[in-house]
Every structure is written in C-alpha cells, then in structure tokens.
Design an enzyme around this catalytic site. Sequence first.
Site, mmCIF file in Angstrom:
data_model
loop_
_atom_site.group_PDB
_atom_site.id
_atom_site.type_symbol
_atom_site.label_atom_id
_atom_site.label_comp_id
_atom_site.label_asym_id
_atom_site.label_seq_id
_atom_site.Cartn_x
_atom_site.Cartn_y
_atom_site.Cartn_z
ATOM 1 N N LYS A 54 0.616 -16.092 -8.496
ATOM 2 C CA LYS A 54 -0.574 -16.746 -7.929
ATOM 3 C C LYS A 54 -1.616 -17.036 -9.013
ATOM 4 C CE LYS A 54 -1.646 -13.475 -4.964
ATOM 5 N NZ LYS A 54 -0.649 -12.462 -5.351
ATOM 6 N N ARG A 101 -6.058 -11.139 2.436
ATOM 7 C CA ARG A 101 -4.950 -10.205 2.260
ATOM 8 C C ARG A 101 -4.702 -9.382 3.515
ATOM 9 N NH1 ARG A 101 -5.243 -9.616 -3.802
ATOM 10 N NH2 ARG A 101 -3.521 -8.296 -4.475
ATOM 11 N N ARG A 107 4.273 -7.189 -17.546
ATOM 12 C CA ARG A 107 3.103 -8.061 -17.737
ATOM 13 C C ARG A 107 2.088 -7.388 -18.669
ATOM 14 N NH1 ARG A 107 -0.099 -10.301 -12.534
ATOM 15 N NH2 ARG A 107 -0.606 -8.117 -12.142
HETATM 16 P P1 AMP Z 1 -4.847 -8.794 -7.732
HETATM 17 O O1 AMP Z 1 -5.396 -9.056 -9.090
HETATM 18 O O2 AMP Z 1 -4.991 -9.958 -6.790
HETATM 19 O O3 AMP Z 1 -3.441 -8.250 -7.782
HETATM 20 O O4 AMP Z 1 -5.754 -7.626 -7.089
HETATM 21 C C1 AMP Z 1 -5.882 -6.384 -7.699
HETATM 22 C C2 AMP Z 1 -6.481 -5.382 -6.730
HETATM 23 O O5 AMP Z 1 -7.789 -5.813 -6.320
HETATM 24 C C3 AMP Z 1 -5.726 -5.151 -5.430
HETATM 25 O O6 AMP Z 1 -4.648 -4.239 -5.573
HETATM 26 C C4 AMP Z 1 -6.843 -4.593 -4.536
HETATM 27 O O7 AMP Z 1 -7.141 -3.241 -4.872
HETATM 28 C C5 AMP Z 1 -8.036 -5.442 -4.966
HETATM 29 N N1 AMP Z 1 -8.119 -6.681 -4.174
HETATM 30 C C6 AMP Z 1 -8.021 -7.954 -4.635
HETATM 31 N N2 AMP Z 1 -8.146 -8.841 -3.640
HETATM 32 C C7 AMP Z 1 -8.323 -8.121 -2.505
HETATM 33 C C8 AMP Z 1 -8.484 -8.450 -1.134
HETATM 34 N N3 AMP Z 1 -8.492 -9.740 -0.713
HETATM 35 N N4 AMP Z 1 -8.620 -7.442 -0.242
HETATM 36 C C9 AMP Z 1 -8.639 -6.154 -0.627
HETATM 37 N N5 AMP Z 1 -8.469 -5.757 -1.898
HETATM 38 C C10 AMP Z 1 -8.318 -6.738 -2.844
#
Ligand code: AMP
Length: 217
Positions: free
Chosen positions: A13, A86, A125
Amino acid sequence: MRIILLGCPGAGKGTQSKVLAEKYGIVHIATGDLFRAEIAGKTPLGLKVADYLKSGTLVPDPVVVEMVAKHLDDSPSGFLLDGFPRTLEQAQALDQFMKKENQSIDLVLYLNMKTDDVIRRLTSRRYCQGCNTVYNLISSPPKVEGKCDKDSQDLRQRVDDGEAVVKKRLMVYEDLTRPLVAYYRSEQTLHEIEGSRPADQVTQDLVSIIDGLVVNK
Ligand code: AMP
C-alpha cells in the site's frame, strides 16, 4: 479523486500510494506514517500511540478518526487513504464524514496477498532513517549493504517488522480489517489486485483502473 488503498500489512500500500499520489497529484494520507512521525517527534499523540505500534495492535478508533478527520478537512479536492480505514467503525466514520461533505469514495483498491509472501516481504523490509526510502533485502536491496542509495544513511528495520509482531499484525488484519473487503465489495467500488507481483506491474494495473474511472466520469 477519493481513493482507499486496502490490503494487509506488507501488501504494498505504501509503495503504490507514493507513486499514485505523485502521478495524479493527490494528497497521500498514511495513518501509520502519521503515527510514526508523532512518535519520532515525541508529541502527546505520539506518546499515547507508541505502545500500540510497537506491539502490532490497532490504535483505538476515536484517536485514529480524530487524526484522519483533520487531514480530510485539509484535502477538499481528493485524497488517497493508505492504512485507513482498518475497522468497520472507522469505515462507518468515514462514510459519515463523506456524507456530511456531500462527497463519496470513488474507488477502493484492494491489494490481495498470501500470508507466507507477506511474512517474507515484511521481515526483509528496511527503511532509511534519513529519507525514509524503503528497501527489501530480497527484491530491491540497497547497492551497499545496510546503507541508503540516496543519502548513504543507515538502514533500519521497523520496530513492528520482526517476525513475532508481523504475525500479530496479520492476525489483527484478519480479525478487524479483512471484513472491510466485503463491506466495500457490496458497494461496488472495490477492485481486487494481486499484490505479490513486482511493484511496477501492480502499479500498471492500478493506473489503468484509475484512468478508467477518470474516463468514465
Ligand atoms: P502501517 O504503517 O499502516 O502498517 O501502520 C503501523 C501501525 O500504526 C499499525 O500496526 C497500528 O498500530 C497503527 N495504525 C495505522 N493505521 C491505523 C488505523 N487506521 N487504525 C488503528 N491503528 C492504525
């Protein structure tokens, strides 16, 4: 254009959003990046959410929704959402926001990927601590081991990219986020793309879907 990029952690993404946001000149709203910036800046929000990110669990819905709403307010001419919504509650909050603004989501692009491929991709990564460029030790390694090609700074692994936390994040995805595929499929805005292929092939598919939308409008 208002687009959601949906998919499990590691489905690509972030990589795809950056390319698409630049190509179409739309605002890229990546909740994970926003939280990491808050944590790095040691802000009150950063302190509040740090443990959730470290453990691979979700930040509570009201906290995420409040943060995203501010960014949506600042993006009246369109956005690309990466990592939001999410949960069903977040999707419903987004629906309400769109309704209030008399807007709608044009496309949900769902990057689908098998669990084994995801674990391999995420645990290999790395990112540059200086410019945030993302590498993959298997599919797109840096020229010099451990150093960024662009600014020669050290490469790091995200705190949540170790195998145990990756597995936790995937469980959370299955429980709370995957139901959104059915949610958006029923609204007929969802397009499914196989995310395990090389990034440029995935980009081509995404671009033709988006261009199709623009032509049909
Ligand atoms: P990502 O970089 O999108 O993989 O997000 C890393 C972390 O940020 C996730 O594992 C959650 O702890 C938090 N996070 C990011 N987006 C959300 C969301 N929409 N809802 C809840 N937690 C989020």
